[in-house]
Design a protein around this motif. Structure first.
Motif, short mmCIF file in Angstrom:
data_model
loop_
_atom_site.label_atom_id
_atom_site.label_comp_id
_atom_site.label_asym_id
_atom_site.label_seq_id
_atom_site.Cartn_x
_atom_site.Cartn_y
_atom_site.Cartn_z
N UNK A 150 0.80 -1.23 0.00
CA UNK A 150 0.00 0.00 0.00
C UNK A 150 0.83 1.28 0.00
N UNK A 151 2.16 1.14 0.02
CA UNK A 151 3.01 2.34 -0.09
C UNK A 151 3.86 2.34 -1.37
N UNK A 152 3.79 1.24 -2.12
CA UNK A 152 4.64 1.13 -3.32
C UNK A 152 4.10 2.00 -4.45
N UNK A 153 4.96 2.86 -4.96
CA UNK A 153 4.62 3.72 -6.11
C UNK A 153 5.91 4.33 -6.65
N UNK A 154 5.89 4.85 -7.86
CA UNK A 154 7.10 5.50 -8.40
C UNK A 154 7.53 6.68 -7.53
N UNK B 216 4.04 -5.44 -9.82
CA UNK B 216 4.42 -4.50 -10.88
C UNK B 216 4.24 -3.07 -10.36
N UNK B 217 5.28 -2.25 -10.47
CA UNK B 217 5.15 -0.83 -10.14
C UNK B 217 4.46 -0.15 -11.33
N UNK B 218 3.33 0.51 -11.07
CA UNK B 218 2.58 1.21 -12.11
C UNK B 218 2.86 2.71 -12.02
N UNK B 219 2.18 3.49 -12.83
CA UNK B 219 2.47 4.93 -12.85
C UNK B 219 2.01 5.65 -11.58
N UNK B 220 1.05 5.02 -10.85
CA UNK B 220 0.56 5.69 -9.64
C UNK B 220 0.34 4.74 -8.47
N UNK B 221 1.04 3.60 -8.48
CA UNK B 221 0.91 2.64 -7.39
C UNK B 221 1.54 1.32 -7.79
#
Length: 263
Positions: free
Chosen positions: A139-143, A240-245
């Motif tokens: 829940x904290x993973x993002x670019x 998978x890291x996405x553009x907003x999460x």
């Protein structure tokens, strides 16, 4: 450190398929986890399903000499437990089943805990904390965030619950290779200053002990146990890291978390 691979749209498409298949194995095996079944039998069921039904390959089988298709880690086994015909499950046991598959040249890796019959209060709480520690990290993973926030999030929560995080093993990048950069530490380490970017794919797989974090490897060269013989639990997803999460590539419908997280 080697360069971290950013996956293309085509590679991500293949990774979604591999992730879905790995999750399906964990869904499939649930009904077979009953009293007196051996971990060897569970291995055979998973092996046949992966090969025959999914037309895929077990990534574990033969990896650095590993002799089985899945890992079955029971009670005080932290990870890499080798399925054995002599090991029969019984009520109250907690078991981690770790599934790694290759489909069309792409790897996926996931694991979860199963509890037989009526669990001990400690066993149930440990499994709950291990799963929540993974969810809090997702829940904290993002670019744009430093990678060490993952371990910081996990260890801060686990310590608060009076459990401990195993430090000898970590998550890892994954794609056309089983293990790629970056390493994903599950504990606080301020030396890790990699910044997350869209297209990164890696596993998050915290191993949580009811007692102290120290572990030992058995004579078979694979089975890792807690040194103090306390219970251990682990949950793992390929992310998978996405553009907003992030997106959980190994998502299972039973889970109390969304597959695509906007963080």
């Amino acid at each position: 450190m080697k360069s971290i691979l950013i996956k293309s749209a085509e590679e991500i498409k293949h990774m979604r398929i591999a992730g879905k298949l790995a999750a399906e194995v964990l869904n499939m095996i649930k009904k077979y986890i009953i009293n007196n079944i051996s971990t060897e039998e569970l291995d055979q069921i998973c092996h046949n399903y992966i090969i025959q039904k999914q037309k895929s390959i077990s990534a574990c089988l033969g990896y650095n000499g590993y002799p089985k298709s899945i890992c079955t880690s029971v009670n005080d086994v932290v990870c890499h437990g080798i399925p054995d015909a002599k090991q029969k499950l019984k009520s109250g046991d907690i078991i981690n089943i770790d599934i790694s598959i290759i489909n069309n040249g792409y790897y996926s890796d996931t694991s979860k805990m199963f509890i037989l019959g009526k669990p001990s209060i400690l066993g149930q709480r440990l499994c709950n904390v291990a799963q929540k520690s993974l969810y809090l990290a997702l829940q904290i993973i993002k670019p744009g965030i430093p990678i060490n926030k993952i371990g910081q999030t996990i260890e801060s929560y686990v310590n608060k619950e009076n459990f401990s995080v195993v430090k000898e093993y970590c998550g890892h990048g994954i794609g056309k290779n089983f293990h790629e950069d970056p390493q994903i530490l599950h504990y606080i380490n301020n030396d890790q200053n990699i910044i997350l970017k869209p297209g990164m794919i890696f596993t998050v797989e915290p191993m949580i002990n009811a007692g102290k974090p120290l572990v030992k490897c058995m004579k078979d060269g694979w089975t890792v146990k807690t040194k103090d013989r306390s219970l251990s639990a682990q949950y793992e997803h390929t992310i998978l890291v996405t553009k907003n999460g992030c997106e959980i590539l190994t998502f299972r419908q039973e889970e109390n978390i969304k597959k695509i997280l906007i963080n």
